[in-house]
Design an enzyme around this catalytic site. Structure first.
Site, PDB file in Angstrom:
ATOM      1  N   SER A   1     -10.288   6.732  48.207  1.00  0.00           N
ATOM      2  CA  SER A   1     -10.621   5.790  47.137  1.00  0.00           C
ATOM      3  C   SER A   1      -9.361   5.517  46.331  1.00  0.00           C
ATOM      4  O   SER A   1      -8.432   6.339  46.321  1.00  0.00           O
ATOM      5  CB  SER A   1     -11.705   6.388  46.229  1.00  0.00           C
ATOM      6  OG  SER A   1     -11.821   5.671  45.014  1.00  0.00           O
TER       7      SER A   1
ATOM      8  N   TYR B   1     -15.925  12.483  40.754  1.00  0.00           N
ATOM      9  CA  TYR B   1     -15.590  11.639  41.908  1.00  0.00           C
ATOM     10  C   TYR B   1     -14.071  11.528  42.097  1.00  0.00           C
ATOM     11  O   TYR B   1     -13.571  11.795  43.210  1.00  0.00           O
ATOM     12  CB  TYR B   1     -16.237  10.265  41.751  1.00  0.00           C
ATOM     13  CG  TYR B   1     -16.102   9.378  42.961  1.00  0.00           C
ATOM     14  CD1 TYR B   1     -16.944   9.536  44.060  1.00  0.00           C
ATOM     15  CD2 TYR B   1     -15.132   8.378  43.021  1.00  0.00           C
ATOM     16  CE1 TYR B   1     -16.825   8.729  45.181  1.00  0.00           C
ATOM     17  CE2 TYR B   1     -15.012   7.564  44.133  1.00  0.00           C
ATOM     18  CZ  TYR B   1     -15.853   7.741  45.210  1.00  0.00           C
ATOM     19  OH  TYR B   1     -15.734   6.941  46.323  1.00  0.00           O
TER      20      TYR B   1
ATOM     21  N   LYS C   1     -11.768  12.932  45.242  1.00  0.00           N
ATOM     22  CA  LYS C   1     -10.921  12.034  46.036  1.00  0.00           C
ATOM     23  C   LYS C   1      -9.443  12.399  45.941  1.00  0.00           C
ATOM     24  O   LYS C   1      -8.692  12.190  46.908  1.00  0.00           O
ATOM     25  CB  LYS C   1     -11.161  10.580  45.606  1.00  0.00           C
ATOM     26  CG  LYS C   1     -12.562  10.074  45.953  1.00  0.00           C
ATOM     27  CD  LYS C   1     -12.861  10.170  47.451  1.00  0.00           C
ATOM     28  CE  LYS C   1     -14.203   9.573  47.821  1.00  0.00           C
ATOM     29  NZ  LYS C   1     -14.463   9.654  49.282  1.00  0.00           N
TER      30      LYS C   1
ATOM     31  N   ASP D   1     -26.975  16.520  56.566  1.00  0.00           N
ATOM     32  CA  ASP D   1     -26.533  16.589  55.176  1.00  0.00           C
ATOM     33  C   ASP D   1     -25.191  17.295  55.187  1.00  0.00           C
ATOM     34  O   ASP D   1     -25.111  18.508  55.435  1.00  0.00           O
ATOM     35  CB  ASP D   1     -27.544  17.377  54.342  1.00  0.00           C
ATOM     36  CG  ASP D   1     -27.127  17.540  52.888  1.00  0.00           C
ATOM     37  OD1 ASP D   1     -26.017  17.095  52.523  1.00  0.00           O
ATOM     38  OD2 ASP D   1     -27.902  18.127  52.105  1.00  0.00           O
TER      39      ASP D   1
END
Length: 247
Positions: A144, A164, A168, A64
């Site tokens: 991304s 997110y 990124k 993890d």
């Protein structure tokens, strides 16, 4: 890819999507691959998609990336059993659909812990291994399109990407920080950011399913291109979009 024959590549988030695709491609290219993921049984299942003579070259290790102790244990296993790391593909990523204004803080923090600090943890360990063995390795960051600008949601849907794009954008900053640090430390280690547009993976929000999209294998092809460049060539940033993407 000849110079990477028999070398060790570590792929985080290798249980599905881009990670699974690049893990298989790296094995086919002659590398020993360690797939890190929480769902190791899915990496074991990937072996069945490889020729029988190559299946032993893919190792599944539970990890993890949000947990520093878990990362340490995984990389300790790699160094003990395979001597070290030559390539690291930082692919593990997480996205909870929702709005920053209303989501639970622990979810928002988890995204940053996986997408940003997980990259830092893994890259520190890979760098240490490369530096100790004087290896001109390669670190790949799966970024991304949202790491470069905040895309508007499709049609009239509510913005749901929350942390997110924040994480990124952090990867875009880390790319240049890593590059400058690696140069300053007089290494020959490369670092590359790969920024896909909409890609058919498990974390893609449902609102995006009707858009033109890439497949994980398309992104893996870009990674393999960057890895296959001559030692003096560094692909700094590679953006891959599907034809017709509206962003």
């Amino acid at each position: 890819m000849e110079r990477w024959q028999g070398r060790v590549a570590v792929v985080t988030g290798a249980s599905s999507g881009i990670g699974a695709a690049v893990a298989k491609d790296l094995v086919r290219a002659g590398l020993v691959v360690v797939g890190l993921a929480r769902r190791v049984e899915r990496i074991e299942a990937l072996k069945e998609q490889l020729p029988e003579e190559l299946q032993s070259q893919l190792h599944a290790v539970k990890c993890d990336v949000a947990d520093e102790a878990s990362v340490a244990a995984a990389f300790d296993w790699i160094e003990e059993h395979l001597d070290g790391i030559d390539i690291l593909v930082n692919n593990a990523g997480l996205l909870y659909s929702g709005q920053v204004l209303t989501m639970q803080l622990d979810q928002l923090q988890h995204v940053l812990q996986v997408n940003l600090m997980g990259v830092v943890h893994c890259t520190q360990r890979a760098f240490r291994s490369m530096q100790q063995r004087d290896v001109a390795g390669h670190v790949v960051l799966i970024n991304s399109l949202t790491g470069h600008h905040i895309i508007h949601p499709p049609s009239e849907e509510l913005q749901c990407l929350n942390m997110y794009p924040v994480s990124k954008h952090g990867i875009s900053a880390l790319l240049e920080i890593f590059r400058q640090e690696l140069n300053g430390l007089k290494t020959q280690i490369k670092v590359t950011s790969i920024s896909p547009g909409v890609t058919n993976t498990e974390i893609l929000p449902g609102d995006y399913n009707n858009l033109p999209m890439l497949q994980p294998e398309d992104i893996s092809a870009g990674i393999m291109y960057a890895l296959g460049t001559p030692p003096h060539v560094q692909v700094h940033q590679l953006t891959i979009k599907p034809i017709g993407e509206p962003f």
